[in-house]
Enzyme design. Sequence first.
Site, PDB file in Angstrom:
ATOM      1  CB  ALA A 150     -12.697  14.405  22.044  1.00 22.26           C
ATOM      2  CG  PHE A 166      -4.537  12.307  22.980  1.00 20.62           C
ATOM      3  CD1 PHE A 166      -3.976  11.080  22.906  1.00 20.62           C
ATOM      4  CD2 PHE A 166      -3.860  13.208  22.091  1.00 20.62           C
ATOM      5  CE1 PHE A 166      -3.014  10.686  22.011  1.00 20.62           C
ATOM      6  CE2 PHE A 166      -2.880  12.798  21.244  1.00 20.62           C
ATOM      7  CZ  PHE A 166      -2.534  11.409  21.213  1.00 20.62           C
ATOM      8  CB  ALA A 180      -2.157  17.002  21.404  1.00 20.78           C
ATOM      9  CE  LYS A 181      -8.848  15.095  21.459  1.00 18.50           C
ATOM     10  NZ  LYS A 181      -7.921  14.265  20.980  1.00 18.50           N
ATOM     11  N   PRO A 182      -6.993  20.172  24.668  1.00 17.92           N
ATOM     12  CG  PRO A 182      -9.071  21.649  23.983  1.00 17.92           C
ATOM     13  CD  PRO A 182      -8.207  20.049  23.874  1.00 17.92           C
TER      14      PRO A 182
END
Length: 376
Positions: free
Chosen positions: A164, A188, A190-192
């Site tokens: 994730a 999501f 804010a993920k990479p």
Amino acid sequence: MEFRDLKAQYNKYKNEIDSAIQEVLNNTNFIGGKEVDTLEKGLAEYVGVKHCITCANGTEAMTLLMMAWDIKVGDAVFVPDFTFFSTGEIVSFRGATPIFVDVDRDTFNIDTVKLERAINKVLKESKLNPKVIIPVDLFGLPADHIEIERIAKKYKLKVLEDAAQGFGGSINGKKACSFGDAATTSFFPAKPLGCYGDGGAIFTNDDALADLLNSYKVHGKGENKYDNVRIGVNSRLDTIQAAILNVKLTAFINHELDDVNRVYRFYTERLKGIVETPFIPNSYVSSFAQYTIKLKSREERDALQTKLKENGIPSMIYYVKPMHKQDAFRALEYDDSDFEVTNKLCDTVLSLPIHPYIREIDVEKVCNSIVKILNR
């Protein structure tokens, strides 16, 4: 200053993103459009696996695998104690038992020595059937998948790589999301690699598993969605999110992974000897979902976070409570002394602002503030 500046990314690719969204609106293919197919092919090619199956979010990606592998009451699934709640949640959701394992202090990832010890303990007690290991690529750094796969083969366990936070990381050039029997990631925001809502994906080289997952995620469909051959769920990635991710994937490949690692090196050079900075093993690449430092105590960590906030610098604590202490798992019995590292990390870690678009002047401000506050 933003902790993770999604506005800066959007402003850079505004025309491409707006155009991609508008094309979906014009075509009105809001579910299962060509953008989803393009994304799945692009993700599979980048990771280096045969199949990518997109779905509604990262948690459901893992849940779908628990369904496909028939994980149920009486099964044991091994999960790191220092991670986000969903990794254990999806195990309990299926009625199985999460077995929490302490982590390595340097990498934050599951401790493989303690993992094997936990497996043998479950086998000796003979109350549960060991079935799956779920290593997490925490903060962007891949877990020790080489050793984990050796252990899994020894005990005939499946491995679900929870990437994730790990998309873009690698070991000896082998990409995160390509380890184990299957892997999952989250989109999501804010993920990479993040979308503008929820989204997730599953990666595997197993043809039969891919077919089963594609059925489960659309109400257990057979030949079509009105031919239902099993009980499934409704877990599809929206076409608009896929369109956004196609633009972002190109940016991620072209420069974002390199840029965030440049920020990592900038931070580490300036904070060396001041705080304990992230450890990246040789031949590993992190995608730096978070840049997490360690302080000497909870008091020092909390005081630093307060002072940084006063200076207009955001920071986050991942995670304030270990998995084995979550109220939702209170029915499970654990010896707190088995989680010495996780307990300490929860008291001493602090994540600093990091993303591919952060300015050098902002990183300098963060570093100078930390040096001044700690008087080192």
